[in-house]
Scaffold this active site. Structure first.
Site, PDB file in Angstrom:
ATOM      1  N   HIS A 167       0.945  -1.292   0.118  1.00 26.61           N
ATOM      2  CA  HIS A 167      -0.172   0.104  -0.086  1.00 26.61           C
ATOM      3  C   HIS A 167       0.880   1.264   0.156  1.00 26.61           C
ATOM      4  O   HIS A 167       1.661   1.411   0.905  1.00 26.61           O
ATOM      5  CB  HIS A 167      -0.917  -0.020   1.184  1.00 26.61           C
ATOM      6  CG  HIS A 167      -1.947   1.188   1.256  1.00 26.61           C
ATOM      7  ND1 HIS A 167      -3.065   1.224   0.549  1.00 26.61           N
ATOM      8  CD2 HIS A 167      -1.597   2.418   1.716  1.00 26.61           C
ATOM      9  CE1 HIS A 167      -3.646   2.252   0.958  1.00 26.61           C
ATOM     10  NE2 HIS A 167      -2.936   3.079   1.399  1.00 26.61           N
ATOM     11  N   CYS A 168       0.795   2.089  -0.999  1.00 28.86           N
ATOM     12  CA  CYS A 168       1.708   3.291  -1.211  1.00 28.86           C
ATOM     13  C   CYS A 168       0.837   4.439  -0.724  1.00 28.86           C
ATOM     14  O   CYS A 168      -0.103   4.799  -1.426  1.00 28.86           O
ATOM     15  CB  CYS A 168       1.848   3.255  -2.938  1.00 28.86           C
ATOM     16  SG  CYS A 168       3.118   4.701  -3.008  1.00 28.86           S
ATOM     17  N   PRO A 169       1.420   5.042   0.211  1.00 23.53           N
ATOM     18  CA  PRO A 169       0.746   6.337   0.856  1.00 23.53           C
ATOM     19  C   PRO A 169       0.756   7.363  -0.087  1.00 23.53           C
ATOM     20  O   PRO A 169       0.123   8.423   0.177  1.00 23.53           O
ATOM     21  CB  PRO A 169       1.392   6.562   2.267  1.00 23.53           C
ATOM     22  CG  PRO A 169       2.640   5.721   2.003  1.00 23.53           C
ATOM     23  CD  PRO A 169       2.467   4.585   1.226  1.00 23.53           C
ATOM     24  N   GLY A 172      -1.884   7.124  -2.372  1.00 26.69           N
ATOM     25  CA  GLY A 172      -3.263   6.813  -1.610  1.00 26.69           C
ATOM     26  C   GLY A 172      -4.040   5.412  -2.280  1.00 26.69           C
ATOM     27  O   GLY A 172      -4.997   5.751  -2.369  1.00 26.69           O
ATOM     28  N   GLN A 173      -3.237   4.541  -2.731  1.00 27.29           N
ATOM     29  CA  GLN A 173      -3.850   3.487  -3.177  1.00 27.29           C
ATOM     30  C   GLN A 173      -2.893   2.128  -2.896  1.00 27.29           C
ATOM     31  O   GLN A 173      -1.772   2.130  -2.854  1.00 27.29           O
ATOM     32  CB  GLN A 173      -4.287   3.625  -4.449  1.00 27.29           C
ATOM     33  CG  GLN A 173      -4.984   2.653  -5.370  1.00 27.29           C
ATOM     34  CD  GLN A 173      -6.365   2.394  -4.706  1.00 27.29           C
ATOM     35  OE1 GLN A 173      -6.554   1.628  -3.782  1.00 27.29           O
ATOM     36  NE2 GLN A 173      -7.174   2.867  -5.249  1.00 27.29           N
TER      37      GLN A 173
END
Length: 422
Positions: A167-169, A172-173
């Protein structure tokens, strides 16, 4: 009013434009990413690219620098949009566990109502074959499904994602099967953009040094924006450049970030590795699978599921029994089931016993004792209903004419433990 799927979504995702775009719960961090990309490019175009427009021959050839910066930035933003605003490969949740996986374990029996019943078990893992090698998959309690190979449940988005990478902040996804290609292209393109801005800023500083015949410090004073952009791009390259190199390695070995960090020390065989060339073909040249979710569709009401029938209930249904009588018996499970059954059939047995006359006094006393001891039991009606239950020990027998006149076999009466095991 009927709801759409995105309105009744149980995950933590955020939807805009009526469910056409889906983001993670931390979608606000995407604004920071946009700012980190757009703001440096604006500074570059105003303070570096524009002065360079007339520095090359033929005249105005320098406008290509400005055009490349703007065009490549738009390309990076499109890749960012494709990464963060689409379904990463979410597997739809089940509304109930898969019934075919339930099993009864007789070794873990539960005593209920004086009877030993098998315990309902549910396997937490199972094995599937991947390229001829067994791979263990786990059951997800939240989504109520067995996760396919390489699938994992994202604790941030609260969804099971196919080929979950991480999950890549910054976008945002979740990064999964349907957006990993665009994520890698976004990161690698951002790296190229940083290199381009850094190179053009350094070139402008060199041109200033030649024009003013001064040192590098004087050139930096003439264009402090170039110095800031060079420092910013140098720091960013450590991040996006390192990320690009790391994912270049992951693609070549057909791994995900999740698998690399989790199984690195296990020395497991990578069953998905098809060779470096075919691994890249798999990521970049295979068609993107369509989403398994239609977020704009209307939620369909599911048909209520019947409970799993027990052995006793299935016997009653097969024999055409009265379900109402079964419910009444279950409500009185705390009472003596033997006495309830005797009370229900006492009139038939009494009539049969008296017609034989052989054991009349003895049975009559037992019958009276049943009435006297069971005076508190509730009356259970059985309209036009007969029973074939009987006691096979001693001198109690059921006459053949009683069995002939019986239209329904009662399977809910008491069964000795020996018979129940059969």
């Amino acid at each position: 009013m009927a709801k759409r799927v995105h309105e009744a979504w149980k995950g933590s995702n955020k939807f805009i434009f009526g469910g056409r775009l889906i983001f993670g719960p931390d979608a606000r961090s995407l604004l920071v990413t946009l700012l980190l990309i757009i703001l440096p490019v604006i500074i570059f175009c105003v303070f570096v690219a524009r002065p360079l427009c007339h520095e090359f021959s033929p005249y105005n050839a320098g406008y290509a620098i400005l055009a490349v910066a703007i065009g490549f930035t738009i390309y990076v933003l499109i890749l960012l949009f494709l990464t963060s605003a689409r379904d990463p490969g979410i597997i739809p949740r089940n509304s109930h566990p898969p019934e075919e996986e339930f099993r009864y374990d007789t070794s873990l029996s539960v005593e209920a109502g004086g009877r030993q019943t098998p315990s309902l078990q549910f396997p937490r893992t199972k094995e599937v074959m991947v390229n001829g090698i067994p791979v263990r998959v786990k059951y997800c309690d939240t989504c109520m499904l067995y996760r396919p190979p390489r699938c994992s449940h994202c604790s941030i988005c609260d969804n099971c994602v196919e080929r979950f990478d991480h999950h890549c902040p910054w976008v945002g996804q979740c990064i999964g099967l349907r957006n990993y290609r665009y994520f890698f292209m976004f990161v690698s393109s951002a790296t190229i953009l940083c290199i381009f801005v850094f190179s053009m800023s350094a070139l402008y500083v060199k041109i200033l040094m030649d024009d003013y015949h001064g040192t590098v410090w004087k050139a930096m004073k003439e264009s402090p924006a170039s110095v800031i952009l060079m420092a910013y791009c140098f720091i960013s390259l450590w991040f996006v450049g390192g990320l690009t190199g790391f994912h270049f390695y992951l693609i070549g070995t057909n791994q995900t970030t999740y698998e690399n960090f989790r199984y690195r020390a296990d020395n497991r065989i990578n069953v998905y590795n098809r060779g470096c060339f075919y691994n890249f073909i798999e990521v970049f040249c295979t068609p993107v699978n369509p989403s398994k979710n239609n977020f704009r569709a209307f939620v369909q009401e599911e048909v209520p599921r019947l409970p799993f029938p027990s052995t006793r209930e299935s016997d009653v249904e097969d024999l055409g029994g009265n379900t109402r009588s079964k419910v009444e018996d279950d409500l009185e499970i705390g009472e003596d089931l033997l006495k309830i059954s005797q009370r229900r059939n006492i009139e038939e047995m009494d009539e049969d016993i008296r017609s034989r006359g052989s054991n009349g006094p003895h049975i009559t006393s037992e019958v009276d004792s049943v009435f006297s001891s069971d005076h508190r039991a509730p009356t259970i009606r059985s309209d036009n209903r007969h029973s074939s239950w009987g006691r096979r020990s001693g001198s109690w027998e059921i006459a053949p004419e009683v069995l002939a006149n019986s239209t329904i076999t009662e399977s809910r009466s008491y069964i000795p433990p020996k018979d129940s095991l059969q």
